[in-house]
Motif scaffolding. Sequence first.
Motif, PDB file in Angstrom:
ATOM      1  N   LEU A 160       0.826  -1.200   0.000  1.00  0.00           N
ATOM      2  CA  LEU A 160       0.000   0.000   0.000  1.00  0.00           C
ATOM      3  C   LEU A 160       0.867   1.260   0.000  1.00  0.00           C
ATOM      4  N   LYS A 161       1.993   1.220   0.698  1.00  0.00           N
ATOM      5  CA  LYS A 161       2.905   2.370   0.706  1.00  0.00           C
ATOM      6  C   LYS A 161       3.535   2.570  -0.673  1.00  0.00           C
ATOM      7  N   GLN A 162       3.827   1.472  -1.374  1.00  0.00           N
ATOM      8  CA  GLN A 162       4.418   1.578  -2.707  1.00  0.00           C
ATOM      9  C   GLN A 162       3.481   2.282  -3.673  1.00  0.00           C
ATOM     10  N   VAL A 163       2.232   1.842  -3.705  1.00  0.00           N
ATOM     11  CA  VAL A 163       1.294   2.453  -4.653  1.00  0.00           C
ATOM     12  C   VAL A 163       0.945   3.870  -4.226  1.00  0.00           C
ATOM     13  N   THR A 164       0.932   4.138  -2.939  1.00  0.00           N
ATOM     14  CA  THR A 164       0.662   5.493  -2.460  1.00  0.00           C
ATOM     15  C   THR A 164       1.717   6.462  -2.962  1.00  0.00           C
ATOM     16  N   LYS A 165       2.958   6.022  -2.991  1.00  0.00           N
ATOM     17  CA  LYS A 165       4.060   6.864  -3.494  1.00  0.00           C
ATOM     18  C   LYS A 165       3.832   7.229  -4.961  1.00  0.00           C
ATOM     19  N   VAL A 207       0.886   7.124  -6.619  1.00  0.00           N
ATOM     20  CA  VAL A 207      -0.342   7.920  -6.705  1.00  0.00           C
ATOM     21  C   VAL A 207      -0.071   9.377  -6.321  1.00  0.00           C
ATOM     22  N   GLN A 208       0.706   9.581  -5.287  1.00  0.00           N
ATOM     23  CA  GLN A 208       1.039  10.952  -4.879  1.00  0.00           C
ATOM     24  C   GLN A 208       1.804  11.683  -5.976  1.00  0.00           C
ATOM     25  N   GLU A 228      -0.681  12.647  -8.657  1.00  0.00           N
ATOM     26  CA  GLU A 228      -1.510  13.762  -8.201  1.00  0.00           C
ATOM     27  C   GLU A 228      -0.744  15.083  -8.210  1.00  0.00           C
ATOM     28  N   SER A 287      -6.261  -2.911  -0.602  1.00  0.00           N
ATOM     29  CA  SER A 287      -6.489  -1.618   0.033  1.00  0.00           C
ATOM     30  C   SER A 287      -7.880  -1.514   0.636  1.00  0.00           C
ATOM     31  N   TRP A 319      -0.622  -4.073  -8.674  1.00  0.00           N
ATOM     32  CA  TRP A 319      -1.475  -2.899  -8.710  1.00  0.00           C
ATOM     33  C   TRP A 319      -1.650  -2.538 -10.176  1.00  0.00           C
TER      34      TRP A 319
END
Length: 81
Positions: A4-9, A11-12, A15, A31, A41
């Motif tokens: 989840l931290k990998q995809v959040t990086k 995605v951020q 954005e 998630s 992902w």
Amino acid sequence: MDALKQVTKVVQALETYDIAYALGGSGLLYSLGLTNDVGDWDITTNETKTKVIQSIATSDYEALACGEYPYGTKYKIPKLQ
């Protein structure tokens, strides 16, 4: 790093560059708490390859040619090992 931290990086980064995207794959199920296993992902966008690459330029990712049947994507960006 947690999946989840990998995809959040990523995605951020998207954005930050105002790139619209959609999430899918087993990572999305993870998630949402619907599975404990992440195979991958799927992040899709209609943005140009150049802008996507620019958005993640400081990450450990690279673009690879793709397009295997039945998928319509022209490239994929896996995490470097």
